[in-house]
Scaffold this motif. Structure first.
Motif, PDB file in Angstrom:
ATOM      1  N   GLN A  91       0.838  -1.199   0.000  1.00  0.00           N
ATOM      2  CA  GLN A  91       0.000   0.000   0.000  1.00  0.00           C
ATOM      3  C   GLN A  91       0.870   1.244   0.000  1.00  0.00           C
ATOM      4  O   GLN A  91       1.863   1.314   0.730  1.00  0.00           O
ATOM      5  N   GLU A  92       0.483   2.221  -0.797  1.00  0.00           N
ATOM      6  CA  GLU A  92       1.123   3.526  -0.762  1.00  0.00           C
ATOM      7  C   GLU A  92       0.370   4.356   0.277  1.00  0.00           C
ATOM      8  O   GLU A  92      -0.822   4.601   0.146  1.00  0.00           O
ATOM      9  N   THR A  93       1.060   4.759   1.352  1.00  0.00           N
ATOM     10  CA  THR A  93       0.388   5.536   2.387  1.00  0.00           C
ATOM     11  C   THR A  93       0.409   7.030   2.089  1.00  0.00           C
ATOM     12  O   THR A  93      -0.459   7.754   2.551  1.00  0.00           O
ATOM     13  N   ASP A  94       1.419   7.475   1.353  1.00  0.00           N
ATOM     14  CA  ASP A  94       1.473   8.811   0.774  1.00  0.00           C
ATOM     15  C   ASP A  94       2.538   8.777  -0.314  1.00  0.00           C
ATOM     16  O   ASP A  94       3.024   7.706  -0.650  1.00  0.00           O
ATOM     17  N   THR A  95       2.910   9.905  -0.878  1.00  0.00           N
ATOM     18  CA  THR A  95       3.804   9.902  -2.041  1.00  0.00           C
ATOM     19  C   THR A  95       5.198   9.369  -1.764  1.00  0.00           C
ATOM     20  O   THR A  95       5.916   9.032  -2.692  1.00  0.00           O
ATOM     21  N   ALA A  96       5.604   9.256  -0.505  1.00  0.00           N
ATOM     22  CA  ALA A  96       6.949   8.782  -0.187  1.00  0.00           C
ATOM     23  C   ALA A  96       6.974   7.601   0.777  1.00  0.00           C
ATOM     24  O   ALA A  96       8.039   7.126   1.131  1.00  0.00           O
ATOM     25  N   THR A 110       3.285  -6.088   3.019  1.00  0.00           N
ATOM     26  CA  THR A 110       2.837  -7.169   3.899  1.00  0.00           C
ATOM     27  C   THR A 110       3.182  -8.508   3.252  1.00  0.00           C
ATOM     28  O   THR A 110       2.529  -8.923   2.306  1.00  0.00           O
ATOM     29  N   PRO A 111       4.232  -9.171   3.745  1.00  0.00           N
ATOM     30  CA  PRO A 111       4.573 -10.491   3.227  1.00  0.00           C
ATOM     31  C   PRO A 111       3.970 -11.607   4.074  1.00  0.00           C
ATOM     32  O   PRO A 111       3.598 -11.394   5.230  1.00  0.00           O
ATOM     33  N   HIS A 112       3.860 -12.789   3.486  1.00  0.00           N
ATOM     34  CA  HIS A 112       3.448 -14.004   4.191  1.00  0.00           C
ATOM     35  C   HIS A 112       4.682 -14.896   4.260  1.00  0.00           C
ATOM     36  O   HIS A 112       5.301 -15.189   3.236  1.00  0.00           O
ATOM     37  N   SER A 165       6.130  -4.256   6.852  1.00  0.00           N
ATOM     38  CA  SER A 165       7.334  -3.445   6.776  1.00  0.00           C
ATOM     39  C   SER A 165       6.938  -2.086   6.236  1.00  0.00           C
ATOM     40  O   SER A 165       6.167  -1.988   5.283  1.00  0.00           O
ATOM     41  N   HIS A 166       7.487  -1.048   6.836  1.00  0.00           N
ATOM     42  CA  HIS A 166       7.179   0.314   6.423  1.00  0.00           C
ATOM     43  C   HIS A 166       8.425   0.910   5.773  1.00  0.00           C
ATOM     44  O   HIS A 166       9.522   0.804   6.320  1.00  0.00           O
TER      45      HIS A 166
END
Length: 70
Positions: free
Chosen positions: A35-40, A45-47, A62-63
């Protein structure tokens, strides 16, 4: 943080945990979401499944922050 029945405290201990030999366990990892939370900033999310202690499939997040090269 706690993993494999041990608690790791402080950045040095967590870095040692991160850098232990990958050959210690056999595992597979598949990206299940991104997911893109904002432009940067992004969240991946891995399994994860493998023969690590507990043997249960694991879901993590991971962020990431992206910065232009200078």
């Amino acid at each position: 943080m706690t993993d494999d029945g041990n608690t790791y405290q402080g950045s040095a201990a967590i870095e040692r945990w991160l850098n232990r030999p990958a050959a210690e366990f056999a595992y597979t990892i598949h990206l299940t979401d991104a997911q893109e939370t904002d432009t940067a900033h992004y969240t991946a999310t891995p399994h994860l499944e493998g023969n690590f202690p507990g043997g249960r499939p694991a879901g993590t997040q991971s962020h990431f922050s992206l910065h232009p090269r200078r």
